[in-house]
Scaffold this active site. Structure first.
Site, PDB file in Angstrom:
ATOM      1  CB  THR A 191      -4.756  -3.559   7.880  1.00 33.94           C
ATOM      2  OG1 THR A 191      -4.868  -2.854   9.126  1.00 33.94           O
ATOM      3  CG2 THR A 191      -3.348  -3.440   7.367  1.00 33.94           C
ATOM      4  CG  ASP A 230       0.488   3.063   6.933  1.00 37.36           C
ATOM      5  OD1 ASP A 230      -0.457   2.472   6.382  1.00 37.36           O
ATOM      6  OD2 ASP A 230       1.562   2.509   7.229  1.00 37.36           O
ATOM      7  NE  ARG A 282       6.567  -4.605   5.436  1.00 42.49           N
ATOM      8  CZ  ARG A 282       5.453  -3.955   5.742  1.00 42.49           C
ATOM      9  NH1 ARG A 282       4.539  -4.528   6.481  1.00 42.49           N
ATOM     10  NH2 ARG A 282       5.256  -2.740   5.293  1.00 42.49           N
ATOM     11  CE  LYS A 323      -2.180  -1.352   3.752  1.00 43.18           C
ATOM     12  NZ  LYS A 323      -1.493  -2.649   3.874  1.00 43.18           N
ATOM     13  CB  THR A 324       3.770   2.295   2.133  1.00 39.57           C
ATOM     14  OG1 THR A 324       3.038   1.927   3.300  1.00 39.57           O
ATOM     15  CG2 THR A 324       4.544   3.563   2.394  1.00 39.57           C
TER      16      THR A 324
HETATM   17  P1  ADP Z   1       2.161  -1.990   3.134  1.00 40.85           P
HETATM   18  O1  ADP Z   1       2.213  -0.495   3.091  1.00 40.85           O
HETATM   19  O2  ADP Z   1       0.939  -2.555   2.455  1.00 40.85           O
HETATM   20  O3  ADP Z   1       2.345  -2.568   4.511  1.00 40.85           O
HETATM   21  P2  ADP Z   1       4.697  -1.797   1.694  1.00 40.85           P
HETATM   22  O4  ADP Z   1       4.340  -0.891   0.575  1.00 40.85           O
HETATM   23  O5  ADP Z   1       5.458  -1.212   2.836  1.00 40.85           O
HETATM   24  O6  ADP Z   1       3.388  -2.540   2.243  1.00 40.85           O
HETATM   25  O7  ADP Z   1       5.487  -3.043   1.039  1.00 40.85           O
HETATM   26  C1  ADP Z   1       6.413  -3.811   1.759  1.00 40.85           C
HETATM   27  C2  ADP Z   1       7.604  -4.149   0.884  1.00 40.85           C
HETATM   28  O8  ADP Z   1       7.199  -5.085  -0.105  1.00 40.85           O
HETATM   29  C3  ADP Z   1       8.169  -2.948   0.113  1.00 40.85           C
HETATM   30  O9  ADP Z   1       9.332  -2.466   0.684  1.00 40.85           O
HETATM   31  C4  ADP Z   1       8.512  -3.478  -1.254  1.00 40.85           C
HETATM   32  O10 ADP Z   1       9.868  -3.820  -1.318  1.00 40.85           O
HETATM   33  C5  ADP Z   1       7.741  -4.766  -1.383  1.00 40.85           C
HETATM   34  N1  ADP Z   1       6.637  -4.636  -2.347  1.00 40.85           N
HETATM   35  C6  ADP Z   1       5.359  -4.367  -2.041  1.00 40.85           C
HETATM   36  N2  ADP Z   1       4.589  -4.384  -3.138  1.00 40.85           N
HETATM   37  C7  ADP Z   1       5.407  -4.659  -4.170  1.00 40.85           C
HETATM   38  C8  ADP Z   1       5.191  -4.830  -5.578  1.00 40.85           C
HETATM   39  N3  ADP Z   1       3.975  -4.739  -6.099  1.00 40.85           N
HETATM   40  N4  ADP Z   1       6.249  -5.096  -6.368  1.00 40.85           N
HETATM   41  C9  ADP Z   1       7.482  -5.218  -5.817  1.00 40.85           C
HETATM   42  N5  ADP Z   1       7.742  -5.098  -4.494  1.00 40.85           N
HETATM   43  C10 ADP Z   1       6.735  -4.821  -3.682  1.00 40.85           C
END
Ligand code: ADP
Length: 318
Positions: free
Chosen positions: A149, A100, A208, A55-56
């Protein structure tokens, strides 16, 4: 590089670099193009989905694609109305504000956001008691990207202010394999297709986790003087890390044993589970349980969590 830098480095940089989530990407491409053509900021966006699904990263990608600045914050650290007022009034036209865990906004801050999102202004009270007066501050047109989430915990007035709602899905093994291969390339880790696939299989549909396991299996490789992560060494490394073929980790097994052995398959409440596992509520609800539910190992009922037949079989065969 410290962990924060590694995480930033691994984030996809643009939509083409962003693996999977085809549905969300398809929608976004259209909205981004339309916003650019209209020369107006894109509508407020809500991104929902489990932790670690990207998401981030997607928020960063949207900002990059629009060529705009992004300001990152998180609902739990916004304590007072002044915190959000300060952030909002520092934004420039077209900037993106990423909040977030938006389901954890304090109600008084949420109220400030309503007028900011709809009318691009906020009212703040200055002075005390008898001399207090309200001043209206006009804000530039910005875009809020909220991530959550727990979409069910958002209030209706907040949800209704988002023009675009994107639902993140768990990744397929094939997509996770690509995530792992991409991360390995960035980190300078040599990995075969089979090696990447072995890690993908146990990554709980979550990039992740895939990245974390890649780094741990790589450590295992180094200690064992192997230069390439192939299928065999990946399997060995994962076994060493205590991860079984369903991607279940020690904590998941502990969770299932608690329901099956300690509570005899009777419904158990969340608080009891949290204290028995000595984990925080967030980890149990957002990380452990979604995967166990997805694998069909537990069910949430009105009276509590219960294990399924499949879970009992898995434990029996361990
Ligand atoms: P969330 O905000 O949903 O908790 P993040 O955006 O922080 O997730 O993603 C966690 C890690 O996973 C990121 O640092 C990135 O390296 C990897 N990641 C997430 N989505 C992708 C994607 N679509 N393609 C490649 N790497 C991704």
């Amino acid at each position: 590089m410290d962990n924060r830098n590694i995480e930033d480095n691994l984030r996809p940089k643009n939509l083409d670099d962003y693996i999977g989530q085809e549905n969300a990407k398809k929608q976004l491409k259209i909205f981004i193009e339309a916003a650019k053509k209209r020369k107006k900021p894109i509508d407020h966006i809500l991104i929902t989905g489990s932790a670690g699904l990207g998401k981030t990263s997607l928020a960063y990608v949207i900002a990059k694609e629009l060529n705009k600045n992004i300001v990152i914050t998180s609902a739990p650290i916004l304590d007072k109305k002044g915190d959000i007022a300060g952030i909002l009034s520092s934004l420039n036209e077209g900037d993106i504000l990423f909040i977030d865990e938006i389901h954890r906004l304090n109600p008084s801050i949420e109220e400030v956001l309503y007028s900011a999102l709809e009318d691009f202004c906020i009212d703040i009270v200055v002075g005390k008691k008898t001399t207090a007066k309200t001043i209206r501050i006009n804000l530039p047109r910005f875009t809020l990207i909220g991530a959550t989430t727990r979409v069910g915990m958002l209030t209706n007035p907040l949800i209704s202010r988002f023009g675009i709602i994107l639902k993140m899905e768990f990744y397929t093994e094939k997509e996770l394999k690509k995530v792992i291969q991409r991360s390995a390339k960035i980190l300078g880790i040599d990995i075969t297709e089979e090696g990447a696939l072995e890690i993908a299989k146990v990554s709980r549909g979550t990039p992740r986790i895939a990245n974390r396991l890649l780094k741990r299996v790589h450590d295992f490789c180094i200690v064992n003087r192997k230069t390439v992560i192939d299928g065999e060494i990946a399997k060995e490394g994962l076994r060493f890390l205590g991860i079984n073929s369903f991607g279940l980790e020690e904590i998941d097994i502990k969770y299932l044993k608690l329901l099956i052995n300690d509570f005899n398959c009777k419904p158990v409440g969340l608080n009891t589970i949290v204290s028995a596992l000595s984990e925080d509520k967030y980890t149990v609800e957002e990380v452990i349980e979604p995967y166990l539910i997805r694998l069909g190992l537990i069910e949430k009922t009105q009276r509590g969590r219960i294990p399924t037949e499949k879970a009992k079989q898995i434990l029996k065969n361990m």
